[in-house]
Design a protein around this motif. Sequence first.
Motif, PDB file in Angstrom:
ATOM      1  N   LEU A 113      -5.260   6.239  -2.145  1.00 50.54           N
ATOM      2  CA  LEU A 113      -4.402   5.129  -1.765  1.00 50.54           C
ATOM      3  C   LEU A 113      -4.210   4.196  -2.956  1.00 50.54           C
ATOM      4  N   GLU A 149       0.829  -1.205   0.000  1.00 51.51           N
ATOM      5  CA  GLU A 149       0.000   0.000   0.000  1.00 51.51           C
ATOM      6  C   GLU A 149       0.863   1.253   0.000  1.00 51.51           C
ATOM      7  N   SER A 150       0.332   2.310  -0.561  1.00 53.75           N
ATOM      8  CA  SER A 150       1.000   3.611  -0.520  1.00 53.75           C
ATOM      9  C   SER A 150      -0.059   4.698  -0.646  1.00 53.75           C
ATOM     10  N   THR A 166      -1.021   1.336   5.438  1.00 57.66           N
ATOM     11  CA  THR A 166      -0.566   2.714   5.287  1.00 57.66           C
ATOM     12  C   THR A 166      -1.425   3.601   6.188  1.00 57.66           C
ATOM     13  N   GLN A 167      -0.783   4.513   6.899  1.00 54.64           N
ATOM     14  CA  GLN A 167      -1.483   5.342   7.867  1.00 54.64           C
ATOM     15  C   GLN A 167      -2.157   6.521   7.187  1.00 54.64           C
ATOM     16  N   GLY A 176      -0.839   6.978   1.814  1.00 52.08           N
ATOM     17  CA  GLY A 176      -1.348   7.499   3.075  1.00 52.08           C
ATOM     18  C   GLY A 176      -0.636   8.783   3.468  1.00 52.08           C
TER      19      GLY A 176
END
Length: 123
Positions: free
Chosen positions: A20, A6-7, A117-118, A9
């Motif tokens: 996202l 994932e990316s 991802t935050q 965030g």
Amino acid sequence: QVQLVESGGGWVQAGGSLRLSCAASGRTFSDYAVAWFRQAPGKEREFVAAISQSGDDTPYGDSVKGRFTISRDNAKNTVYLQMNSLKPKDTAVYYCAARVLLTTTMAIRYDYWGQGTQVTVSS
């Protein structure tokens, strides 16, 4: 098997937007239904959205309907989650997950998971 990353965030003010991405590698990506889940501190993992292999089935969680949109590009082996009108209660770690079968809202039925991802939404 498939590996998910994932990316996208980050931090955003309430009312803002983020997109996202969930990038996959390994086995043929178009074989998999993919979902997004989220988990806030002290809370259970929550279903956000899912997309079928062809993209024609896209269920959403009640709390994000009308604000979030899931899509996929099988040529790029990527699933996206466009998040608009973000609220502080959307703050969580967002995970993508995949399974070879129909979409489902149940986290336990997904076989592969990314690291998360935050997303932080400030008021």
